[in-house]
Design an enzyme around this catalytic site. Structure first.
Site, mmCIF file in Angstrom:
data_model
loop_
_atom_site.group_PDB
_atom_site.id
_atom_site.type_symbol
_atom_site.label_atom_id
_atom_site.label_comp_id
_atom_site.label_asym_id
_atom_site.label_seq_id
_atom_site.Cartn_x
_atom_site.Cartn_y
_atom_site.Cartn_z
ATOM 1 N N HIS A 138 41.940 74.915 32.737
ATOM 2 C CA HIS A 138 42.281 76.166 32.059
ATOM 3 C C HIS A 138 42.015 77.380 32.950
ATOM 4 O O HIS A 138 41.167 77.351 33.831
ATOM 5 C CB HIS A 138 41.595 76.290 30.684
ATOM 6 C CG HIS A 138 40.141 76.578 30.688
ATOM 7 N ND1 HIS A 138 39.324 76.304 29.604
ATOM 8 C CD2 HIS A 138 39.314 77.126 31.609
ATOM 9 C CE1 HIS A 138 38.094 76.683 29.874
ATOM 10 N NE2 HIS A 138 38.053 77.178 31.078
ATOM 11 N N GLU A 143 44.134 77.010 27.341
ATOM 12 C CA GLU A 143 43.883 75.576 27.425
ATOM 13 C C GLU A 143 45.187 74.831 27.737
ATOM 14 O O GLU A 143 46.281 75.400 27.617
ATOM 15 C CB GLU A 143 43.303 75.090 26.093
ATOM 16 C CG GLU A 143 42.005 75.790 25.669
ATOM 17 C CD GLU A 143 40.761 75.350 26.460
ATOM 18 O OE1 GLU A 143 40.864 74.999 27.649
ATOM 19 O OE2 GLU A 143 39.669 75.358 25.861
HETATM 20 P P1 PGA Z 1 32.642 77.921 34.888
HETATM 21 O O1 PGA Z 1 33.897 78.229 34.002
HETATM 22 O O2 PGA Z 1 32.667 78.915 36.006
HETATM 23 O O3 PGA Z 1 31.460 78.148 33.984
HETATM 24 O O4 PGA Z 1 32.763 76.522 35.371
HETATM 25 C C1 PGA Z 1 35.126 78.409 34.648
HETATM 26 C C2 PGA Z 1 36.181 78.594 33.607
HETATM 27 O O5 PGA Z 1 36.069 77.985 32.526
HETATM 28 O O6 PGA Z 1 37.141 79.338 33.865
#
Ligand code: PGA
Length: 240
Positions: A138, A143
């Site tokens: 995503h 999503e």
């Molecule tokens: P994260 O999230 O940096 O906490 O892995 C990235 C995202 O979901 O875009």
């Protein structure tokens, strides 16, 4: 599309920071798109240090965050509004009137989403977007299955995203299952997109985004359609 692979997550973060600083120095009255999550934390740390060193100012910068949980206000510790205050805004000189994050407590989320799009348009669009990448590919909270033409809107979060973000919430709190997120179409309109992904757990999402084909099943693959995209990776996320 450009792909830059650095030896470590720290070096990749430093590179993303350097690209952002160079952009801000070239264009002080810029409009930034900003992410939350664990990945950009070292970038924000470095940005605060660069501000303190007098290398950049946010006085003439306008910011638009990618997303906010539905139902969380600015006072909630897990809201992205409070994340941004903690990691950036409390430490730099960006006027509150120039910072934008969707209002998670909006009575009418659809209306809030439309107003968010209108504010981006009124600011002249996003010049430089820093993005993270979810384990499921995503971007923002778009999503898998999200339309490439989607605009800012109310979205449902997948179980994998809820699981990935569970640690930000107290044990007795149930994380919101919906958010207001910029759409993929909104993101793709940014003049420059720097997407930072670090760690082996992102390798599959990285390869599916980079290798194509561009498919809604992998939101990160939509970046093939953007005008100027730089993937900044560490060796682990690059699978090398
Ligand atoms: P994260 O999230 O940096 O906490 O892995 C990235 C995202 O979901 O875009």
């Amino acid at each position: 599309m450009e792909v830059i692979v650095k030896p470590t997550a720290e070096a990749a973060s430093a590179h993303a920071h350097d690209l952002l600083v160079a952009h801000m120095q070239r264009s002080p009255a810029t409009v930034l798109g900003l992410p939350t999550g664990a990945t950009p934390l070292p970038v924000y740390e470095r940005l605060v240090a660069s501000f303190r060193a007098g290398l950049i100012t946010f006085r003439t910068t306008t910011t638009f965050n990618l997303d906010e949980y539905l139902g969380l206000g600015t006072q909630h510790a897990a809201s992205y509004a409070s994340y941004m205050k903690r990691v950036l805004f409390d430490h730099v000189d960006c006027p509150p009137s120039q910072r934008h994050i969707p209002d998670g407590l909006a009575k009418d989320p659809q209306q809030e989403a439309l107003a968010y799009e209108a504010a981006i348009l009124a600011a002249g669009g996003i010049d430089f977007m820093l993005l993270g990448l979810g384990h499921n590919g995503h971007i923002g909270f778009n999503e898998p299955g999200s339309d490439f033409a989607s605009r800012t809107r109310l979205v449902d979060l997948t179980p994998s995203t809820l699981a990935a973000n569970k640690s930000y919430f107290a044990q007795d709190q149930s994380p919101p299952k919906q958010a207001i997120s910029m759409g993929i179409g909104t993101i793709l309109e940014a003049q420059t997109i720097v997407i930072l992904a670090t760690g082996a757990s992102k390798a599959e999402a990285v390869v599916r985004s980079l290798a194509g084909p561009a498919t809604p099943a992998v939101p990160g693959s939509a970046l093939h359609l953007a005008r100027n995209v730089i993937f900044v990776l560490d060796r682990a996320s690059a699978g090398s």
